[in-house]
Design a protein around this motif. Structure first.
Motif: not given
Length: 182
Positions: A111, A115, A165-169
């Motif tokens: 993910n 992104q 930033s990026v989502s860490l999901t």
């Protein structure tokens, strides 16, 4: 007479090339660094959990192995068989837990890459347009180049502006089934 004009109309424009070190971009972009630090923390936590589970299972496994060895080839009694079964179930549960955690970590990594890649190509195109270039090549795909062609710093700056930033999901379920790893 019509032939020469047709041939010249089909000529490709002269190549104006820029070079981008995408490995450097993935290492140095602001969101990339933050994500890498967080992912490394998750990897460390997974390794710690793996070690904890192994340390918890090892004494029982050793005790069972010693009991079996002491039987000198005789069949184990019901109590020992029950210990073996319980131990194997604990091992299986531990392996399943670690497998789920590893799969989750891989999904988070995929993910993060998704992104970054979604914003990287537009950043490269933006720099190409600003430089009047019609071709961008990764440094890994070049044999030799002039330092003046390298626009990595500009691409990094553009990416940092559009991707702070990026989502860490983990990936959404539908994408997990179709997204290969990098």
């Amino acid at each position: 007479m019509a032939l020469p004009s047709v041939a010249s109309a089909q000529r490709a424009p002269a190549a104006v090339i820029v070079v981008v070190d995408t490995d450097r971009v993935y290492r140095e972009c602001t969101a990339c660094r933050t994500a890498q630090t967080s992912l490394q923390g998750q990897v460390t936590a997974l390794q710690t959990r793996q070690q904890t589970l192994a340390n918890g299972l090892r004494p029982e496994g050793t005790a069972i192995q010693n009991a079996i060895t002491a039987l000198a080839g005789k069949a184990p009694d019901a109590a020992l068989r029950a210990r073996v079964d319980a131990f194997q179930k604990r091992q299986e549960t531990a392996n399943q837990e670690l497998g789920r955690a590893q799969q989750n970590l891989q999904s988070v990594q995929a993910n993060v890459l998704r992104q970054i890649n979604e914003r990287l190509n537009p950043a490269i195109n933006q720099v190409m347009t600003a430089r009047g270039a019609n071709l961008a090549v990764d440094t890994d795909a070049t044999l030799a180049r002039s330092q003046g062609l390298d626009v990595t710093a500009d691409v990094l700056a553009a990416l940092n502006r559009t991707l702070p930033s990026v989502s860490l999901t983990p990936l959404p379920q539908a994408q997990q089934q179709t997204t290969p790893g990098r």
